[in-house]
Design an enzyme around this catalytic site. Sequence first.
Site, short mmCIF file in Angstrom:
data_model
loop_
_atom_site.label_atom_id
_atom_site.label_comp_id
_atom_site.label_asym_id
_atom_site.label_seq_id
_atom_site.Cartn_x
_atom_site.Cartn_y
_atom_site.Cartn_z
N ARG A 182 86.13 51.69 -62.95
CA ARG A 182 85.97 53.05 -62.40
C ARG A 182 86.11 53.07 -60.88
NH1 ARG A 182 81.97 56.03 -66.06
NH2 ARG A 182 83.01 55.84 -68.07
N ASP A 208 73.18 70.24 -60.72
CA ASP A 208 73.79 68.93 -60.98
C ASP A 208 73.97 68.24 -59.63
OD1 ASP A 208 75.45 67.70 -63.61
OD2 ASP A 208 76.08 66.89 -61.68
C1 LIG Z 1 76.68 63.72 -69.74
S1 LIG Z 1 76.41 65.00 -68.57
C2 LIG Z 1 75.19 65.97 -69.44
C3 LIG Z 1 75.50 67.45 -69.42
C4 LIG Z 1 74.56 68.33 -70.26
N1 LIG Z 1 73.20 68.20 -69.83
C5 LIG Z 1 74.69 68.01 -71.74
O1 LIG Z 1 73.83 67.32 -72.29
O2 LIG Z 1 75.66 68.44 -72.35
C6 LIG Z 1 75.43 64.16 -67.32
C7 LIG Z 1 75.35 64.90 -66.00
O3 LIG Z 1 74.29 64.32 -65.24
C8 LIG Z 1 74.64 64.40 -63.87
N2 LIG Z 1 73.81 63.44 -63.10
C9 LIG Z 1 73.88 62.08 -63.08
N3 LIG Z 1 72.98 61.56 -62.24
C10 LIG Z 1 72.28 62.62 -61.72
C11 LIG Z 1 71.21 62.74 -60.78
N4 LIG Z 1 70.66 61.67 -60.18
N5 LIG Z 1 70.76 63.99 -60.50
C12 LIG Z 1 71.31 65.08 -61.09
N6 LIG Z 1 72.32 65.03 -61.97
C13 LIG Z 1 72.81 63.82 -62.29
C14 LIG Z 1 76.13 64.07 -63.88
O4 LIG Z 1 76.78 64.54 -62.71
C15 LIG Z 1 76.61 64.78 -65.16
O5 LIG Z 1 77.13 66.06 -64.89
#
Ligand SMILES: C[S@@+](CC[C@H](N)C(=O)[O-])C[C@H]1O[C@@H](n2cnc3c(N)ncnc32)[C@H](O)[C@@H]1O
Length: 290
Positions: free
Chosen positions: A43, A151
């Site tokens: 990545r 996010d």
């Molecule tokens: C797999 S998606 C989940 C989206 C939604 N909650 C769902 O379950 O369909 C994970 C999200 O977590 C966010 N993320 C990762 N680390 C984070 C952090 N430290 N604080 C806030 N968001 C975070 C990523 O940017 C990503 O958009």
Amino acid sequence: MNSIAEPTQKRLSTSEFAQLASFSKREFGLNLSENKMPLVFSRLSKRLEERKVANFSEYLKILNAQNEHAERQELVSALTTNVTSFFREAHHFETLKNRLYELKHHIEKGKRVRVWSAGCSSGQEPYSIAATILSVYPDARKLDIKVLATDIDPKIVSKAKSGLFRREKKVEIPESLARHLKPSTVNPEFDEADDVLKNLITFGELNLISDWPFSGPFDVIFCRNVAIYFDQDTQRRLWKRFSDLLTDEGIIFIGHSERICGPALGCLQGIGITSYQRRSKLADQKILGD
Ligand SMILES: C[S@@+](CC[C@H](N)C(=O)[O-])C[C@H]1O[C@@H](n2cnc3c(N)ncnc32)[C@H](O)[C@@H]1O
């Protein structure tokens, strides 16, 4: 594993990996164990190419530079996924609907109800929440009901805020949401959420492991498929912070492969698959007094 290399001769040594892992943990709570080294390498190699950076040591210097906030965001985007969908785990939205009915008296008196989609990705989750609210309270705009969607990734937040979604032929969208999606006038391959839906949601950029610029309380929190990236300690702290922010009998939904752990378990009770409810604070005091 001492190092990984690709044909262009970029190498990721175990020491560079350890520095990247510790940086990612400190800044974002991400848990990168050594078995993630190939994933991190593939990545981030793309990021090195895009930035025309010669090697991972140089990249680490960039990450640590004060004016490289945007690159730090790119790092999180590269190491996490944005996979999401409308009404993912439909049973959570059924529980949300029931809770909204339970709060009827409270809501119709004009009292405040807040739902937080924490880690909202490209917006399918908060728009599904807003559609559920509107299915129960079509006049929600006249009531004090709001959805906060946050996010860490600013690009994904602005995508979510646009309310534009590529139309996928095979995806069946429930009528409660479909009625608020109109063909985009800008791009015929996209649908756009109407203002009724959009106006219920406030979007913001937020790193869940940093300070939160609000004090709640929230009636419902969705934090699904986000904590999975964090180590156990970070998860424990996060669940506790969420539980402290829930109203009495407020509900938190988590991802299908996540489990609440740590001190939050003392005030939350399971009410279904990956669904937990804040025990009434009065009941807590009674238990303490007993
Ligand atoms: C797999 S998606 C989940 C989206 C939604 N909650 C769902 O379950 O369909 C994970 C999200 O977590 C966010 N993320 C990762 N680390 C984070 C952090 N430290 N604080 C806030 N968001 C975070 C990523 O940017 C990503 O958009």
